[in-house]
Design an enzyme around this catalytic site. Structure first.
Site, PDB file in Angstrom:
ATOM      1  N   HIS A  69      -4.815  -5.177  -1.545  1.00 22.89           N
ATOM      2  CA  HIS A  69      -5.846  -4.935  -0.537  1.00 22.89           C
ATOM      3  C   HIS A  69      -7.005  -5.924  -0.701  1.00 22.89           C
ATOM      4  O   HIS A  69      -8.129  -5.538  -0.984  1.00 22.89           O
ATOM      5  CB  HIS A  69      -6.376  -3.515  -0.652  1.00 22.89           C
ATOM      6  CG  HIS A  69      -5.380  -2.451  -0.352  1.00 22.89           C
ATOM      7  ND1 HIS A  69      -4.444  -2.020  -1.276  1.00 22.89           N
ATOM      8  CD2 HIS A  69      -5.163  -1.725   0.771  1.00 22.89           C
ATOM      9  CE1 HIS A  69      -3.710  -1.054  -0.731  1.00 22.89           C
ATOM     10  NE2 HIS A  69      -4.111  -0.861   0.504  1.00 22.89           N
ATOM     11  N   SER A 115       0.838  -1.192   0.000  1.00 24.33           N
ATOM     12  CA  SER A 115       0.000   0.000   0.000  1.00 24.33           C
ATOM     13  C   SER A 115       0.878   1.248   0.000  1.00 24.33           C
ATOM     14  O   SER A 115       1.688   1.430  -0.903  1.00 24.33           O
ATOM     15  CB  SER A 115      -0.962  -0.029   1.192  1.00 24.33           C
ATOM     16  OG  SER A 115      -1.959   0.959   1.065  1.00 24.33           O
ATOM     17  N   GLU A 153      -2.031  -2.491  -8.134  1.00 26.52           N
ATOM     18  CA  GLU A 153      -3.275  -2.664  -7.386  1.00 26.52           C
ATOM     19  C   GLU A 153      -3.586  -1.337  -6.712  1.00 26.52           C
ATOM     20  O   GLU A 153      -2.764  -0.425  -6.701  1.00 26.52           O
ATOM     21  CB  GLU A 153      -3.140  -3.795  -6.357  1.00 26.52           C
ATOM     22  CG  GLU A 153      -2.091  -3.567  -5.282  1.00 26.52           C
ATOM     23  CD  GLU A 153      -2.628  -2.853  -4.050  1.00 26.52           C
ATOM     24  OE1 GLU A 153      -3.798  -3.067  -3.676  1.00 26.52           O
ATOM     25  OE2 GLU A 153      -1.876  -2.066  -3.449  1.00 26.52           O
TER      26      GLU A 153
END
Length: 307
Positions: free
Chosen positions: A277, A116, A212
């Site tokens: 995620h 992330s 992502e």
């Protein structure tokens, strides 16, 4: 792209440091994550400022200088074998320029894990340290604490990386074919935000790019993909792996965008690869040579992620 240096795998009893370069960390989740690590026969130590919260900006886990000092001290501690991020959020970019990269390079390679917002540090570790890093669950993350698949895939990567040289997913080809390259990537919006910064790559040529994101609308993902294209980052990329798009637009709206922005590259693209995620997220090593089979939904590493 060239392969990066692989750190040593972990062994029972290894000391691992938990740091918080980004957002604030819930104490109960941190304690649960530490219990998981102890259950793996690891010796986790928590950096001094992991549970801090910035006085003015509550989305940060303490002051920038403190978060950077925690990461650098953990990395430069010869007793620490791995550094695990506690969570993402936001803040890693504010830390990257405060680190003494020469001192960290002198400390030698070790395992680094996160995803992330930690994408900014994956890029910096690649460009400044030339080091393989692991895009995987974080120590205070829900997936790390509660999902057996995510736990076991990360554990196997850390302790027995030869057992996960073939990373298999339920992914489907958006553009069929096979491609070889060196893995890199992470959170799409972070990669776009990193363009032009001191630690970012200027090209993914010869790479297998992993993308992502979470909580973004289609137009914002369009903007980030278009920015990567316009900046030339995707020129010569060998293939693309698309992970999860949790809390983004429904698949029927997102898939046409991915096809529109990536289909014209003329390279294999696999979707729904199961990293990022999402529940049961796979751990992907960045900086290793591999082959992507978009039709079969597999990524086969030339060598184990860790020595």
């Amino acid at each position: 792209m060239e392969e990066l240096a692989r750190p040593a795998r972990l062994a029972p009893g290894a000391r691992v440091a938990v740091v918080a370069p980004s957002g604030p960390v819930p104490e109960e989740r941190l304690q649960a994550g530490l219990d998981v690590l102890r259950g793996w026969d690891l010796d986790p130590v928590v950096a001094p400022h992991v549970l801090d919260r910035h006085a003015a900006f509550g989305y940060l886990a303490g002051e920038d200088a403190d978060r950077a000092a925690d990461l650098q001290a953990a990395w430069c501690d010869p007793e620490v074998n791995a550094v695990l991020c506690a969570r993402g959020g936001y803040g890693a970019q504010r830390v990257a320029d405060l680190l003494d990269w020469e001192a960290m390079r002198a400390a030698g390679p070790k395992v680094f894990v996160g995803f992330s917002d930690i994408t900014a540090l994956h890029e910096a570790f690649a460009t400044r340290l030339g080091l393989v890093t692991l895009h995987g669950p974080m120590a205070a993350g829900i997936d790390f604490i509660k999902n057996a698949r995510a736990q076991e895939h990360l554990r196997a990567t850390l302790f027995a990386p030869e057992t996960v040289r073939v990373i298999a997913s339920t992914g489907r080809a958006l553009v069929p074919g096979r491609a070889r390259g060196v893995t890199l990537g992470g959170c799409l919006t972070l990669l776009a935000a990193e363009l032009g910064t001191p630690h970012a790559r200027t090209s993914a040529r010869g790479g297998l790019l992993c993308l992502e994101d979470v909580g973004e609308e289609v137009y914002r993902l369009d903007r980030s993909l278009t920015q990567l294209l316009r900046a030339g980052l995707l020129d010569g990329v060998g293939g693309v792996l698309l992970g999860s798009w949790e809390r983004c637009e429904p698949a029927e709206r997102l898939r046409p965008l991915l096809g529109d922005r990536l289909g014209g590259l003329g390279i294999p693209v696999v979707q729904d690869f199961g990293f990022g995620h999402c529940e049961g997220a796979l751990t992907l090593p960045f900086g290793v040579a591999a082959e992507l089979d978009a039709d079969g939904g597999t990524l086969t590493l030339d060598a184990p992620a860790l020595r």
